[in-house]
Design a protein around this motif. Structure first.
Motif, mmCIF file in Angstrom:
data_model
loop_
_atom_site.group_PDB
_atom_site.id
_atom_site.type_symbol
_atom_site.label_atom_id
_atom_site.label_comp_id
_atom_site.label_asym_id
_atom_site.label_seq_id
_atom_site.Cartn_x
_atom_site.Cartn_y
_atom_site.Cartn_z
ATOM 1 N N ALA A 1 42.850 52.275 37.565
ATOM 2 C CA ALA A 1 42.460 52.890 36.315
ATOM 3 C C ALA A 1 42.875 52.341 35.201
ATOM 4 O O ALA A 1 44.202 51.985 34.879
ATOM 5 C CB ALA A 1 43.168 54.396 36.304
ATOM 6 N N ASN A 2 42.059 52.067 34.474
ATOM 7 C CA ASN A 2 42.339 51.172 32.946
ATOM 8 C C ASN A 2 42.944 50.048 33.329
ATOM 9 O O ASN A 2 44.021 49.565 32.690
ATOM 10 C CB ASN A 2 43.402 52.099 31.891
ATOM 11 N N VAL A 3 42.720 49.254 34.256
ATOM 12 C CA VAL A 3 43.265 47.694 34.489
ATOM 13 C C VAL A 3 42.643 46.790 34.136
ATOM 14 O O VAL A 3 41.245 46.561 34.411
ATOM 15 C CB VAL A 3 43.726 47.927 36.050
ATOM 16 N N GLU A 4 43.235 45.714 33.879
ATOM 17 C CA GLU A 4 42.755 44.251 33.760
ATOM 18 C C GLU A 4 43.498 43.379 34.562
ATOM 19 O O GLU A 4 44.572 43.554 34.811
ATOM 20 C CB GLU A 4 42.940 43.646 32.203
ATOM 21 N N TRP A 5 42.544 42.699 35.441
ATOM 22 C CA TRP A 5 43.247 41.734 36.544
ATOM 23 C C TRP A 5 42.748 40.604 36.513
ATOM 24 O O TRP A 5 41.424 40.312 36.374
ATOM 25 C CB TRP A 5 43.473 42.724 37.785
ATOM 26 N N MET A 6 43.080 39.547 37.080
ATOM 27 C CA MET A 6 42.446 38.080 37.313
ATOM 28 C C MET A 6 42.205 37.944 39.027
ATOM 29 O O MET A 6 43.274 38.216 39.757
ATOM 30 C CB MET A 6 43.141 36.980 36.998
ATOM 31 N N GLN A 7 41.042 37.834 39.598
ATOM 32 C CA GLN A 7 40.910 37.561 40.675
ATOM 33 C C GLN A 7 40.696 35.809 41.037
ATOM 34 O O GLN A 7 40.017 35.229 40.351
ATOM 35 C CB GLN A 7 39.412 38.089 41.320
ATOM 36 N N LEU B 1 41.258 33.696 50.794
ATOM 37 C CA LEU B 1 42.420 34.837 50.531
ATOM 38 C C LEU B 1 42.117 34.953 49.148
ATOM 39 O O LEU B 1 41.601 34.152 48.079
ATOM 40 C CB LEU B 1 43.597 33.955 50.723
ATOM 41 N N THR B 2 42.445 36.400 48.773
ATOM 42 C CA THR B 2 42.036 36.589 47.274
ATOM 43 C C THR B 2 43.424 37.201 46.641
ATOM 44 O O THR B 2 44.139 37.901 47.303
ATOM 45 C CB THR B 2 41.222 37.972 47.390
ATOM 46 N N LEU B 3 43.515 36.592 45.545
ATOM 47 C CA LEU B 3 44.882 37.224 44.732
ATOM 48 C C LEU B 3 44.499 37.979 43.598
ATOM 49 O O LEU B 3 43.648 37.666 42.873
ATOM 50 C CB LEU B 3 45.568 35.800 44.017
ATOM 51 N N ALA B 4 45.102 39.073 43.471
ATOM 52 C CA ALA B 4 44.808 40.112 42.274
ATOM 53 C C ALA B 4 45.966 39.786 41.335
ATOM 54 O O ALA B 4 47.010 40.611 41.902
ATOM 55 C CB ALA B 4 44.620 41.524 42.875
ATOM 56 N N LEU B 5 45.942 39.411 40.297
ATOM 57 C CA LEU B 5 47.147 39.056 39.411
ATOM 58 C C LEU B 5 46.808 40.075 38.237
ATOM 59 O O LEU B 5 45.762 40.313 37.381
ATOM 60 C CB LEU B 5 46.881 37.642 38.830
ATOM 61 N N GLY C 1 37.844 36.952 35.732
ATOM 62 C CA GLY C 1 38.546 38.294 35.092
ATOM 63 C C GLY C 1 37.677 39.484 35.267
ATOM 64 O O GLY C 1 36.623 39.502 34.817
ATOM 65 N N LEU C 2 38.423 40.630 35.623
ATOM 66 C CA LEU C 2 37.905 41.476 35.836
ATOM 67 C C LEU C 2 38.702 43.094 34.988
ATOM 68 O O LEU C 2 39.913 43.035 34.806
ATOM 69 C CB LEU C 2 37.997 42.272 37.303
ATOM 70 N N ARG C 3 37.778 43.815 34.331
ATOM 71 C CA ARG C 3 38.322 45.136 33.788
ATOM 72 C C ARG C 3 37.412 45.969 34.012
ATOM 73 O O ARG C 3 36.223 46.257 34.158
ATOM 74 C CB ARG C 3 38.127 44.976 32.162
#
Length: 343
Positions: free
Chosen positions: A93-99, A51-55, A32-34
């Motif tokens: 900007a100001n993003v939360e995403w799951m790699q 392969l990378t998913l950015a959810l 998880g990335l913020r």
């Protein structure tokens, strides 16, 4: 070999959260990335041997800009080797995403298309899974109360896709794992010999089902291993020696070809905190699935190692001192099969 470590001077871009428990889906690594803020994120996107998913996990969306001027926003998938040359940029900007790092050995089952069809490209999750399914996943990720809940949700989702999707040939899953566990320091001739296949047969089937030629795959895995160590602060000379490069100039050429910048630039850029670098070089493996190879195809000394956890490094396949006659029979069978191969 003792290796010097530099003092980090650049603030990390991402705050990283990893699952508290080992992953339950072979071939998948989650994080998880913020973004730290307050400034918008804008950094180079380097290629990886997965392969990378950015959810997306909220309202704000991650963005990827290509050198051609094409811009992608939302939940995205990047193919093997995407970013080669260093021209792609990540913007947010100001993003939360799951790699989600996804082994090419399970890409077709999970994504619905093979890795060769996504090579060096980026597509939206909506295009792969359909708008309705992708929207539902985004909603559930946004509603989740914690990263652990998100990890569990995505693992369950991917496990269902993997169970229902097509599997690649077990010999190729094993060959991929050999390249990964050897950090790319594996010769194609060696792989073919251990499988009892010709180089032509290995090349054609590996490329068709995994999206890269075996030699290119090994080169990308080795680069990823070296770049991770450089970003962790290790000296280029030591990285070149430990990662199997002929010399430091060889490492320099490889890094520039993949990233567009020098090893010194890679070493000076910290995208995540140093303590969180471990997941970056932890390329997902499928050793547990390799153990299911049919005995008629993996027999005798070339049979893969027994099943093990998806993140457990595997060793070399036993086989030194193998019976010469049985090896000869395997090679004869392989040559006969090659005669019918179209690749």
């Amino acid at each position: 070999m003792s290796t010097a470590v530099r003092q980090r001077v650049v603030a990390p871009v991402w705050q990283v959260t990893r699952p508290a428990r080992p992953g339950g889906v072979p071939g998948v690594v989650l994080a998880g990335l913020r973004d730290h803020g307050p400034d918008p994120v804008d950094h180079r996107l380097d290629p990886h041997p997965v392969l990378t998913l950015a959810l997306a996990c909220g309202e704000a969306a991650l963005g990827i800009d290509e050198s051609t001027g094409r811009r992608h926003r939302g939940s995205l998938v990047t193919g093997l080797g995407f970013g080669t040359g260093g021209a792609a940029r990540v913007r947010a900007a100001n993003v939360e995403w799951m790699q989600v790092r996804l082994s090419p050995a399970i890409a077709r089952a999970v994504l619905g298309v093979g890795p060769a069809e996504l090579a060096s490209s980026v597509v939206t999750v909506d295009d792969l899974w359909g708008e309705r399914r992708a929207a539902r996943l985004r909603e559930r990720l946004a509603e989740a109360a914690s990263w652990e809940e998100r990890f569990a949700l995505v693992e369950a989702f991917l496990a269902r896709l993997l169970a229902a999707g097509p599997a690649i040939e077990p010999e190729l899953a094993w060959a991929w794992d050999r390249i990964v566990t050897g950090h790319g320091q594996v010769r194609v001739e060696e792989l073919a010999d251990e499988l009892g296949w010709s180089r032509k047969r290995l090349w054609s089937r590996f490329h068709a089902q995994l999206g890269l030629a075996p030699k290119r795959a090994a080169k990308l895995v080795r680069f990823d291993w070296a770049a991770t160590r450089l970003a962790g602060g290790q000296e280029a000379a030591g990285v070149a020696a430990d990662c199997g490069y002929a010399d430091q100039s060889h490492l320099h050429r490889d890094v520039v070809a993949f990233t567009g910048v020098t090893p010194a630039t890679v070493a000076g850029q910290s995208l995540v905190a140093t303590a969180d670098m471990a997941w970056v070089d932890h390329v997902p493996r499928l050793s547990a699935r390799c153990g299911n190879a049919p005995a008629s195809r993996f027999d005798g000394p070339h049979r893969p190692p027994p099943p093990m956890g998806g993140d457990t490094p595997g060793g070399r396949v036993p086989g030194e001192g193998a019976d010469v006659r049985s090896r000869h029979r395997r090679r004869q069978s392989a040559r006969a099969a090659d005669a019918g191969d179209s690749g």
